[in-house]
Every structure is written in structure tokens, then in C-alpha cells.
Design an enzyme around this catalytic site. Sequence first.
Site, short mmCIF file in Angstrom:
data_model
loop_
_atom_site.label_atom_id
_atom_site.label_comp_id
_atom_site.label_asym_id
_atom_site.label_seq_id
_atom_site.Cartn_x
_atom_site.Cartn_y
_atom_site.Cartn_z
N HIS A 192 41.96 -44.30 -40.52
CA HIS A 192 42.05 -45.77 -39.95
C HIS A 192 40.85 -46.19 -40.38
CE1 HIS A 192 41.77 -49.23 -37.77
NE2 HIS A 192 40.74 -48.78 -36.92
N ASN A 210 39.55 -54.37 -40.95
CA ASN A 210 40.15 -53.40 -40.11
C ASN A 210 41.37 -54.05 -39.69
OD1 ASN A 210 41.04 -52.17 -37.80
ND2 ASN A 210 38.86 -51.96 -37.10
N CYS A 248 43.93 -48.73 -32.58
CA CYS A 248 43.88 -48.44 -33.98
C CYS A 248 44.55 -46.89 -34.35
CB CYS A 248 42.32 -47.94 -34.15
SG CYS A 248 41.36 -49.44 -33.95
O1 UT7 Z 1 38.67 -50.00 -35.14
C1 UT7 Z 1 37.80 -49.22 -34.38
C2 UT7 Z 1 36.87 -50.39 -33.58
N1 UT7 Z 1 35.71 -50.77 -34.24
C3 UT7 Z 1 35.06 -49.83 -34.89
O2 UT7 Z 1 35.15 -48.62 -35.07
C4 UT7 Z 1 33.66 -50.31 -35.08
C5 UT7 Z 1 32.38 -49.42 -34.82
N2 UT7 Z 1 31.26 -49.97 -34.86
C6 UT7 Z 1 30.57 -50.52 -35.75
O3 UT7 Z 1 31.30 -50.53 -37.15
C7 UT7 Z 1 29.09 -51.07 -35.90
O4 UT7 Z 1 28.72 -50.85 -34.67
C8 UT7 Z 1 29.20 -52.61 -36.03
C9 UT7 Z 1 29.53 -52.93 -37.71
C10 UT7 Z 1 30.25 -53.45 -35.23
C11 UT7 Z 1 27.91 -53.01 -35.83
O5 UT7 Z 1 26.91 -52.56 -36.79
P1 UT7 Z 1 25.39 -51.85 -36.07
O6 UT7 Z 1 24.82 -51.34 -37.45
O7 UT7 Z 1 25.91 -50.80 -34.79
O8 UT7 Z 1 24.66 -53.40 -35.66
P2 UT7 Z 1 24.31 -53.65 -34.25
O9 UT7 Z 1 25.72 -54.01 -33.40
O10 UT7 Z 1 23.63 -52.75 -33.63
O11 UT7 Z 1 23.65 -55.03 -34.43
C12 UT7 Z 1 22.46 -55.00 -35.14
C13 UT7 Z 1 22.00 -56.46 -35.32
C14 UT7 Z 1 22.05 -57.21 -34.05
O12 UT7 Z 1 20.69 -57.94 -34.07
P3 UT7 Z 1 19.16 -57.77 -33.36
O13 UT7 Z 1 19.70 -57.42 -32.11
O14 UT7 Z 1 18.74 -56.37 -34.08
O15 UT7 Z 1 18.49 -58.83 -33.77
C15 UT7 Z 1 23.28 -58.15 -34.03
O16 UT7 Z 1 23.04 -59.20 -33.18
O17 UT7 Z 1 22.98 -57.29 -36.16
C16 UT7 Z 1 23.33 -58.35 -35.47
N3 UT7 Z 1 24.58 -58.63 -35.83
C17 UT7 Z 1 24.92 -59.51 -36.94
N4 UT7 Z 1 24.21 -59.99 -37.76
C18 UT7 Z 1 25.00 -60.66 -38.67
C19 UT7 Z 1 25.91 -58.27 -35.06
N5 UT7 Z 1 26.93 -58.72 -35.86
C20 UT7 Z 1 26.37 -59.42 -36.92
C21 UT7 Z 1 27.12 -60.10 -37.90
N6 UT7 Z 1 26.37 -60.69 -38.92
N7 UT7 Z 1 28.40 -60.21 -38.16
#
Ligand code: UT7
Length: 331
Positions: free
Chosen positions: A258, A288, A113
Site C-alpha cells: 500500500h 496515497n 488502506c
Molecule cells: O495510509 C496509511 C495512513 N497514513 C500513513 O501511513 C502516514 C504515516 N505518517 C506519515 O507518513 C508521517 O507521519 C507524515 C508524512 C504524515 C508526517 O511526517 P512527520 O515527519 O511525522 O512530520 P510531523 O507530523 O512530525 O511534523 C513535522 C513538522 C511539524 O511542524 P513543527 O511542529 O515541527 O513545527 C508539522 O506541523 O511538519 C509540519 N507539517 C507540515 N509542514 C509543511 C505537517 N504537515 C505539513 C505539511 N507541510 N503538509
Amino acid sequence: MTRSRITGIAFHVPERVVTNADLEKLMDTSDAWIVERTGIRERRFVEPGVGPADLAAEAAKKALADAGRRVEDVDFIVFATITRDYMFPGSGALLQERLGLSTVGAMDIHNACSGFVYALATADAFVRVGQYRCVLVVGAEVQSTGLNLSTAGRDMAVLFGDGAGVAVVEPSADESRGVLSCVMHAEGAHAKDLWAEAPTSLVMGRFTQQMLDEGRGYPQMNGRQVFKHATTRFPEVILESLERAGHTLDEVALIVPHQANKRIGDAVAERLGVPPAKVFQNIERYGNTTAASIPIALADARDQGLVKPGDLVVLAAFGGGFAWAASVVRW
Ligand code: UT7
């Protein structure tokens, strides 16, 4: 030494729009989850057979027209991508051939990134010492062909899109305008918090059947860890780049980060204490696009009239490596 300046900027994205509703058909996700957690509504995916060098060639032609330059004026290419067309050679060489640039030098920067800011810093150094006079600084990615578009890969699959942005970097005729500072950092201790393990030189054949079966060629991310570091490193590196340039936050017209997640952009604005409108975000439309996201956002912001001659602009990135970087530019 001569200052360098971005004299032209443009982007190109594939025509195919993939909405959150389209992804709902492929995996267990929802438009509401994606919008709430990331701010993304749609992204672009290429048709099969199109690589980063193809997208970059289109963006490069527009950027050169924007700079009032011809293809023949280009004397070097710095190409930032982590989804290069082939393991080797680099996509810079492929772009050079696409543009018909004979034997002009080309290099790739494989820095996720923050790749575009690292590429800009590289071009800036070449121009300042007088080695090159018209450098194409490219950020281009085709992420879509490397995503696990099923429920198992949904955390990553909903985030990424394809696209390219190109800046033309030349000596500045006006000493007060141009690239004022570039700062770059990395912390390899976090390499495996955001990575794709395979293909890898560590195993014979670069890929084993087991790796393939376990989906170890797909990007993997410790989302929460990335989020936590991003919201700290972004403000830190923005302030460091401003200090290096001898400017302060209140002089800044626009921060172009980014585009990782709208919540990260909002958190950066909050931590810096600037109005959200000062942090440009277009992740809603393109997702992204990794190394391409800053030049796409910068071109978009400029085209919307949000970046005007004389404005102080900060470009900032955080991502895989971990690596993060920022550059202060007087437009
Ligand atoms: O370019 C640089 C690289 N990336 C980033 O900068 C991304 C940085 N991280 C993030 O943006 C966030 O961590 C995410 C958007 C990836 C995830 O958001 P979060 O609020 O941290 O969610 P989480 O990973 O804690 O997941 C929460 C829940 C989980 O379910 P349980 O365990 O609570 O039942 C996941 O399994 O959301 C679930 N989940 C989804 N649900 C629906 C994860 N991905 C998805 C999805 N759709 N696509």
C-alpha cells in the site's frame, strides 16, 4: 479446492493532476517538505460529481478486457472503499448498475488502506469453494472531496489522491499459479489514531454544527503513531504471508505495498533486508489512494514489465483500524 488467480488487472485515475505547487497555493506547505517527508510529487483529484463507483467502472472495463472477459461474465463484486459515494447503499451496488450487471451480487468492504487485500481474500474464498467464477475485486477512492485543503489540514491533505484499481479473480487453470495465501489482522485499540469521526451514528442528525465548525468530518491522524506501527506491521505480515504460503523472501520477485509514504516503503525494504527496487513504489505520481493504491500499483508494475508470469509477488497493506494484511500471489 480450486485455487483463485488474478486474470486481469487495470487502473483508472482522474485526468486532473494536482502538484505540490498547486497545494502551496492553498495552504502553508512546500514542495520540498512534501517530497522529503512523503515522496509525493503529484496526485489526481476528480472533478465535482465524480464518485468512486464512476472511477471503478472505468477501471473494471479495462481489467475485464485485460482478462479477456466480457462484462456479462462477472458473477460477483467486492468493492473496497472508505469514501463510498453515499452513506448507503454501498458503492458495489452502484458499480453493478453502472456496468449493467442486472442482479449480480455486490458487497462493500470498509477497511481503509488494507481494504483491497481483505477484498482479495474474500473473492479468493468464494472462488475456492466454487461459489463464484468471475469476481471483480475493486479498490476505489475519492479522497479529495473530504480533505481540509487549508493549513489546518495540511498533514493529511498533502497525502491523499483519488483513483481506482480493479482485479478480475477467477479459478486458476494452472494449480501452481494464483493466490497462495492471505493473512489479515486488526487492532481496534488504535481506531482513533487514524479516523474520521463524522458523520456518525452516535449523534442525532449524524453531524452537529459544532462538529462541522471543528472540522471533525475531516480525516484525523496521529502520523507518528501510524508511521511507527506501519514500519513494524508491514515486514511482520509480509513474512507471515510467505510462511503461510510455504515460500521465503528470497524467492519473491516484487513486493507491492500500500502506497502510504515513500519513507515507509523504504523502511520496509530496509527492515526486510531487500533491495529498494524489490519494493514497488509509485506514490510519487498518485499519492496515497487508500484502498485503490495496491491495485493501481500492481497494474502499474505489471504494465512496466516488473511482474511476469510465474513471478512470486507479495501484496501488503497497513492503515486505518488499525488493520493490516498481506497476500502472496504466484503471477
Ligand atoms: O495510509 C496509511 C495512513 N497514513 C500513513 O501511513 C502516514 C504515516 N505518517 C506519515 O507518513 C508521517 O507521519 C507524515 C508524512 C504524515 C508526517 O511526517 P512527520 O515527519 O511525522 O512530520 P510531523 O507530523 O512530525 O511534523 C513535522 C513538522 C511539524 O511542524 P513543527 O511542529 O515541527 O513545527 C508539522 O506541523 O511538519 C509540519 N507539517 C507540515 N509542514 C509543511 C505537517 N504537515 C505539513 C505539511 N507541510 N503538509
